[in-house]
Scaffold this motif. Structure first.
Motif, PDB file in Angstrom:
ATOM      1  N   VAL A 108       0.851  -1.186   0.000  1.00  0.00           N
ATOM      2  CA  VAL A 108       0.000   0.000   0.000  1.00  0.00           C
ATOM      3  C   VAL A 108       0.888   1.238   0.000  1.00  0.00           C
ATOM      4  O   VAL A 108       1.877   1.295   0.742  1.00  0.00           O
ATOM      5  CB  VAL A 108      -0.920   0.037   1.248  1.00  0.00           C
ATOM      6  CG1 VAL A 108      -1.851   1.244   1.197  1.00  0.00           C
ATOM      7  CG2 VAL A 108      -1.727  -1.247   1.372  1.00  0.00           C
ATOM      8  N   LEU A 109       0.541   2.225  -0.825  1.00  0.00           N
ATOM      9  CA  LEU A 109       1.241   3.504  -0.769  1.00  0.00           C
ATOM     10  C   LEU A 109       0.985   4.182   0.582  1.00  0.00           C
ATOM     11  O   LEU A 109      -0.147   4.202   1.065  1.00  0.00           O
ATOM     12  CB  LEU A 109       0.762   4.425  -1.887  1.00  0.00           C
ATOM     13  CG  LEU A 109       1.331   4.192  -3.288  1.00  0.00           C
ATOM     14  CD1 LEU A 109       0.536   5.008  -4.307  1.00  0.00           C
ATOM     15  CD2 LEU A 109       2.806   4.559  -3.349  1.00  0.00           C
ATOM     16  N   ASP A 110       2.033   4.728   1.156  1.00  0.00           N
ATOM     17  CA  ASP A 110       1.932   5.365   2.473  1.00  0.00           C
ATOM     18  C   ASP A 110       1.348   6.776   2.305  1.00  0.00           C
ATOM     19  O   ASP A 110       2.072   7.753   2.104  1.00  0.00           O
ATOM     20  CB  ASP A 110       3.318   5.429   3.114  1.00  0.00           C
ATOM     21  CG  ASP A 110       3.256   5.855   4.572  1.00  0.00           C
ATOM     22  OD1 ASP A 110       2.144   6.061   5.082  1.00  0.00           O
ATOM     23  OD2 ASP A 110       4.329   5.982   5.188  1.00  0.00           O
ATOM     24  N   ARG A 111       0.035   6.843   2.374  1.00  0.00           N
ATOM     25  CA  ARG A 111      -0.683   8.103   2.223  1.00  0.00           C
ATOM     26  C   ARG A 111      -1.759   8.192   3.308  1.00  0.00           C
ATOM     27  O   ARG A 111      -2.341   7.174   3.707  1.00  0.00           O
ATOM     28  CB  ARG A 111      -1.366   8.205   0.851  1.00  0.00           C
ATOM     29  CG  ARG A 111      -0.431   8.103  -0.348  1.00  0.00           C
ATOM     30  CD  ARG A 111       0.421   9.348  -0.502  1.00  0.00           C
ATOM     31  NE  ARG A 111       1.173   9.307  -1.751  1.00  0.00           N
ATOM     32  CZ  ARG A 111       2.385   8.746  -1.877  1.00  0.00           C
ATOM     33  NH1 ARG A 111       2.960   8.184  -0.814  1.00  0.00           N
ATOM     34  NH2 ARG A 111       3.016   8.768  -3.048  1.00  0.00           N
ATOM     35  N   ASP A 112      -2.060   9.411   3.721  1.00  0.00           N
ATOM     36  CA  ASP A 112      -3.101   9.598   4.734  1.00  0.00           C
ATOM     37  C   ASP A 112      -4.432   9.020   4.269  1.00  0.00           C
ATOM     38  O   ASP A 112      -5.199   8.482   5.084  1.00  0.00           O
ATOM     39  CB  ASP A 112      -3.271  11.086   5.048  1.00  0.00           C
ATOM     40  CG  ASP A 112      -2.121  11.644   5.868  1.00  0.00           C
ATOM     41  OD1 ASP A 112      -1.356  10.836   6.453  1.00  0.00           O
ATOM     42  OD2 ASP A 112      -1.987  12.878   5.921  1.00  0.00           O
ATOM     43  N   ARG A 113      -4.717   9.136   2.979  1.00  0.00           N
ATOM     44  CA  ARG A 113      -6.003   8.640   2.463  1.00  0.00           C
ATOM     45  C   ARG A 113      -6.156   7.130   2.621  1.00  0.00           C
ATOM     46  O   ARG A 113      -7.279   6.609   2.512  1.00  0.00           O
ATOM     47  CB  ARG A 113      -6.150   9.028   0.991  1.00  0.00           C
ATOM     48  CG  ARG A 113      -5.120   8.399   0.052  1.00  0.00           C
ATOM     49  CD  ARG A 113      -5.361   8.777  -1.396  1.00  0.00           C
ATOM     50  NE  ARG A 113      -4.360   8.231  -2.301  1.00  0.00           N
ATOM     51  CZ  ARG A 113      -3.348   8.921  -2.814  1.00  0.00           C
ATOM     52  NH1 ARG A 113      -3.180  10.191  -2.491  1.00  0.00           N
ATOM     53  NH2 ARG A 113      -2.484   8.347  -3.634  1.00  0.00           N
ATOM     54  N   HIS A 114      -5.056   6.433   2.875  1.00  0.00           N
ATOM     55  CA  HIS A 114      -5.110   4.974   2.968  1.00  0.00           C
ATOM     56  C   HIS A 114      -5.225   4.453   4.392  1.00  0.00           C
ATOM     57  O   HIS A 114      -5.203   3.234   4.610  1.00  0.00           O
ATOM     58  CB  HIS A 114      -3.875   4.358   2.293  1.00  0.00           C
ATOM     59  CG  HIS A 114      -3.895   4.452   0.804  1.00  0.00           C
ATOM     60  ND1 HIS A 114      -2.755   4.568   0.042  1.00  0.00           N
ATOM     61  CD2 HIS A 114      -4.943   4.469  -0.065  1.00  0.00           C
ATOM     62  CE1 HIS A 114      -3.091   4.642  -1.242  1.00  0.00           C
ATOM     63  NE2 HIS A 114      -4.409   4.584  -1.322  1.00  0.00           N
ATOM     64  N   LYS A 160       2.652  -3.879   3.688  1.00  0.00           N
ATOM     65  CA  LYS A 160       4.000  -3.416   3.363  1.00  0.00           C
ATOM     66  C   LYS A 160       3.841  -2.037   2.756  1.00  0.00           C
ATOM     67  O   LYS A 160       3.335  -1.896   1.635  1.00  0.00           O
ATOM     68  CB  LYS A 160       4.697  -4.357   2.383  1.00  0.00           C
ATOM     69  CG  LYS A 160       6.115  -3.915   2.034  1.00  0.00           C
ATOM     70  CD  LYS A 160       6.823  -4.946   1.161  1.00  0.00           C
ATOM     71  CE  LYS A 160       8.260  -4.503   0.878  1.00  0.00           C
ATOM     72  NZ  LYS A 160       8.999  -5.515   0.065  1.00  0.00           N
ATOM     73  N   MET A 161       4.226  -1.011   3.494  1.00  0.00           N
ATOM     74  CA  MET A 161       4.019   0.360   3.062  1.00  0.00           C
ATOM     75  C   MET A 161       5.174   0.817   2.177  1.00  0.00           C
ATOM     76  O   MET A 161       6.337   0.518   2.455  1.00  0.00           O
ATOM     77  CB  MET A 161       3.893   1.286   4.267  1.00  0.00           C
ATOM     78  CG  MET A 161       2.886   0.836   5.315  1.00  0.00           C
ATOM     79  SD  MET A 161       1.218   0.583   4.675  1.00  0.00           S
ATOM     80  CE  MET A 161       0.765   2.256   4.215  1.00  0.00           C
ATOM     81  N   ILE A 162       4.832   1.536   1.113  1.00  0.00           N
ATOM     82  CA  ILE A 162       5.853   2.089   0.226  1.00  0.00           C
ATOM     83  C   ILE A 162       5.626   3.590   0.090  1.00  0.00           C
ATOM     84  O   ILE A 162       4.489   4.064   0.087  1.00  0.00           O
ATOM     85  CB  ILE A 162       5.854   1.413  -1.155  1.00  0.00           C
ATOM     86  CG1 ILE A 162       4.475   1.483  -1.814  1.00  0.00           C
ATOM     87  CG2 ILE A 162       6.352  -0.016  -1.054  1.00  0.00           C
ATOM     88  CD1 ILE A 162       4.450   0.974  -3.251  1.00  0.00           C
ATOM     89  N   MET A 163       6.712   4.338  -0.038  1.00  0.00           N
ATOM     90  CA  MET A 163       6.614   5.784  -0.147  1.00  0.00           C
ATOM     91  C   MET A 163       6.078   6.202  -1.517  1.00  0.00           C
ATOM     92  O   MET A 163       5.225   7.072  -1.641  1.00  0.00           O
ATOM     93  CB  MET A 163       7.992   6.419   0.080  1.00  0.00           C
ATOM     94  CG  MET A 163       7.984   7.938   0.013  1.00  0.00           C
ATOM     95  SD  MET A 163       9.638   8.662   0.186  1.00  0.00           S
ATOM     96  CE  MET A 163       9.978   8.279   1.905  1.00  0.00           C
ATOM     97  N   ASP A 164       6.601   5.577  -2.574  1.00  0.00           N
ATOM     98  CA  ASP A 164       6.206   5.847  -3.957  1.00  0.00           C
ATOM     99  C   ASP A 164       6.503   4.597  -4.770  1.00  0.00           C
ATOM    100  O   ASP A 164       6.945   3.588  -4.235  1.00  0.00           O
ATOM    101  CB  ASP A 164       7.004   7.041  -4.540  1.00  0.00           C
ATOM    102  CG  ASP A 164       6.649   8.368  -3.896  1.00  0.00           C
ATOM    103  OD1 ASP A 164       5.488   8.784  -4.029  1.00  0.00           O
ATOM    104  OD2 ASP A 164       7.530   8.981  -3.273  1.00  0.00           O
ATOM    105  N   GLY A 165       6.306   4.692  -6.096  1.00  0.00           N
ATOM    106  CA  GLY A 165       6.735   3.610  -6.977  1.00  0.00           C
ATOM    107  C   GLY A 165       5.766   2.459  -7.065  1.00  0.00           C
ATOM    108  O   GLY A 165       6.143   1.298  -6.838  1.00  0.00           O
ATOM    109  N   ASP A 166       4.502   2.757  -7.417  1.00  0.00           N
ATOM    110  CA  ASP A 166       3.552   1.640  -7.430  1.00  0.00           C
ATOM    111  C   ASP A 166       3.569   0.845  -8.736  1.00  0.00           C
ATOM    112  O   ASP A 166       2.864  -0.149  -8.844  1.00  0.00           O
ATOM    113  CB  ASP A 166       2.138   2.076  -7.037  1.00  0.00           C
ATOM    114  CG  ASP A 166       1.497   3.041  -8.006  1.00  0.00           C
ATOM    115  OD1 ASP A 166       2.196   3.594  -8.860  1.00  0.00           O
ATOM    116  OD2 ASP A 166       0.274   3.247  -7.893  1.00  0.00           O
ATOM    117  N   VAL A 167       4.401   1.214  -9.726  1.00  0.00           N
ATOM    118  CA  VAL A 167       4.634   0.302 -10.855  1.00  0.00           C
ATOM    119  C   VAL A 167       5.399  -0.918 -10.360  1.00  0.00           C
ATOM    120  O   VAL A 167       5.006  -2.061 -10.600  1.00  0.00           O
ATOM    121  CB  VAL A 167       5.398   0.995 -12.000  1.00  0.00           C
ATOM    122  CG1 VAL A 167       5.811  -0.024 -13.055  1.00  0.00           C
ATOM    123  CG2 VAL A 167       4.545   2.072 -12.648  1.00  0.00           C
TER     124      VAL A 167
END
Length: 349
Positions: free
Chosen positions: A189-195, A210-217
């Motif tokens: 999951v992208l680490d965003r407040d909306r999530h 597993k949180m990621i900062m960016d790079g969802d490709v």
């Protein structure tokens, strides 16, 4: 440059594809795959000079320049349909720009010179230079809706999951398809407040995140491939990145499902004016209708998928992946480049 290729395919063969993506009458069109790798290598090397220097705009600008320059040498007649575009206010590789040498097949082109500019700037894992190509008119046009809700998983559960179902139900379906318990699943999951609500639902269902900062490709590919330790990707991410990932998933198997997520009333109105149904769930074949597409990526920073750009005396080392959906071929390409030949893309102080 020395190139070492590891190939994963039923058998290396000459293609019997339609002429629409043939490199030439007497050439195997798989050659196009290596041409695309040269493009992503150039973008990665250019962006790699800016890893860890804290300036994502300089990194992105260098990668865009390099990718555009190398694209002009590729033997195809391409149109950028997923580009830097309006969101990035880019003067190059914009939607509608013609790329290639103009003598080959007609193609849709999706570019992301750096998927993960912030990752590059901070020296964090999983930044990639990415390029996808498909037959002309086969890539989905999101009409300037920059985000979509996504669900990605591998081949085992591809026919079972549905973005419209509750998170818990989809996780139970994935676990059943894989023959494991829900508490053995990992969801990226992208680490965003909306999530925050999504993350809570995943954890309440018993799965790990597993949180990621960016790079969802890279995240989508990890979710579709076996052996990555990632079973699914969920959440709201970039629409362009979803279309690029769909080209890879065409080869990998699995599924990507997406639903447009306008982030403003203006975006929503644009989507409605373009005739989009915002409740519609788009699947892999909606995002890329052709079964004749390519995906190429080169690592900029080290990551789950690829090693990043490295330097060894007078050499620049790269690692890339290239996929071709029609044959199901996946190649890993290790490149050794003479550093002096790439000085024009070096960081200038």
């Amino acid at each position: 440059m020395r190139i070492f290729v590891t190939e994963n395919t039923a058998e290396a063969q000459y293609s019997t594809l339609s002429r629409s993506l043939a490199v030439g009458d007497d050439e195997p069109d798989r050659n196009l795959a290596l041409e695309l790798v040269r493009v992503t290598e150039a973008a990665a090397i250019a962006g790699g000079h800016w890893v860890g220097f804290g300036d994502k705009n300089q990194a992105d600008g260098a990668a865009v320049d390099a990718m555009r320059s190398l694209l002009s040498t590729v033997h195809f007649n391409g149109v950028v349909v997923i580009g830097e575009g309006e969101k990035d206010e880019a003067p190059m590789l914009y939607n509608g720009e013609r790329v290639g040498d103009g003598t080959g097949p007609e193609c849709d082109v999706a570019v992301d010179p750096i998927d993960g500019t912030r990752l590059t700037a901070l020296g964090i894992n999983n930044a990639l230079a990415v390029l996808a190509v498909a037959e002309r008119g086969s890539m989905y046009d999101p009409s300037a809706v920059f985000y979509m809700e996504k669900l990605v998983t591998g081949p085992e559960a591809a026919d079972m999951v549905d973005l419209r179902l509750p998170v818990k139900q989809n996780l139970h379906l994935i676990a059943k398809a894989k023959g494991v318990k829900v508490n053995q699943l990992t969801v990226m999951v992208l680490d965003r407040d909306r999530h925050r609500p999504l993350v809570q639902q995943i954890r309440d269902a018993g799965a790990r995140t597993k949180m990621i900062m960016d790079g969802d490709v890279a995240g989508a590919i990890a979710a579709a491939r076996s052996g990555t330790g990632v079973d699914a990707l969920m959440g709201i991410g970039g629409t362009p990145e979803g279309i690029v990932a769909a080209c890879a998933i065409k080869t990998l198997g699995g599924v990507i499902q997406g639903r447009l997520w306008p982030s403003s009333d203006d975006e929503k109105q644009k989507a409605l004016d373009a005739g989009h149904d915002l409740d519609r769930v788009l699947s892999t074949n909606d995002l890329v209708t052709s079964d004749n597409c390519y995906f190429a990526a080169t690592g900029i920073t080290d990551g789950d998928l690829l090693r990043g750009v490295r330097y060894d005396k007078g050499r620049v080392l790269t690692q890339s992946i290239v996929m071709r959906s029609k044959s199901g071929t996946i190649r890993f390409v290790d490149g050794e480049h003479q550093a002096a030949k790439w000085e024009s893309y070096a960081r200038r102080l």
